[in-house]
Design a protein around this motif. Structure first.
Motif: not given
Length: 168
Positions: A137-159
């Motif tokens: 239940s997270n929100t962003s009022t832009t069109t980029r990332g209701g939960a996560i926004h990553a720019e020029n970045s390396d992210i890892n998502l596990y479980r």
């Protein structure tokens, strides 16, 4: 360093005398050369363990660090989640120019941002890891990332679990 909403920032951050504020505990960890912050299974809200700030509750700018949530009240067992409930007032995290930072066992609930990333905005960072976290239940009022926004970045998502996150 150990953190609990029932702690006190004048404490030294041990299991029996935890600190109360995550941002202050991060500073103490850096100064003490610790790389893991253990957070008990409390609920942190703006002004109660995290900053009451329009941009983010926690600013991350240090490398090689872990925010480890879900610890029991005596910090002996990690069997739950720590909750960051921002009550739709702000996002939890702002991360910039960071390498090798891990978040584990954290529930990000009711975060909101007028900028990209309802929970977290990650910029120019590498090896940002989310392990066994929940984004609900997270929100962003832009069109980029209701939960996560990553720019020029390396992210890892596990479980991780993502439910009801929106960007508009």
């Amino acid at each position: 360093i150990h953190v609990s909403v029932d702690g006190d920032d004048n404490n030294i951050g041990t299991r029996t005398f935890p600190m109360q504020s995550i941002p202050n505990a991060i500073v103490r960890s850096i100064l003490s050369n610790y790389q893991i912050l253990k957070i008990n299974d409390s609920t942190f809200t703006p002004g109660n363990g995290v900053l009451n700030d329009p941009v983010a509750g926690i600013y991350i700018s240090n490398d090689n660090f872990t925010l480890s949530g879900g610890w029991s009240s005596d910090f002996s067992v990690q069997n739950s989640l720590t909750t960051f409930n921002m009550q739709y007032l702000q996002r939890s995290l702002y991360i910039i120019n960071v390498s090798n930072f891990t978040f584990e066992k954290i529930l990000f609930l009711k975060n909101s941002s007028v900028n990209p990333g309802g929970v977290v905005d990650i910029e120019s960072s590498q090896l940002i890891n989310f392990v066994s976290c929940q984004f609900i239940s997270n929100t962003s009022t832009t069109t980029r990332g209701g939960a996560i926004h990553a720019e020029n970045s390396d992210i890892n998502l596990y479980r991780n679990l993502f439910e009801y996150n929106f960007s508009t």
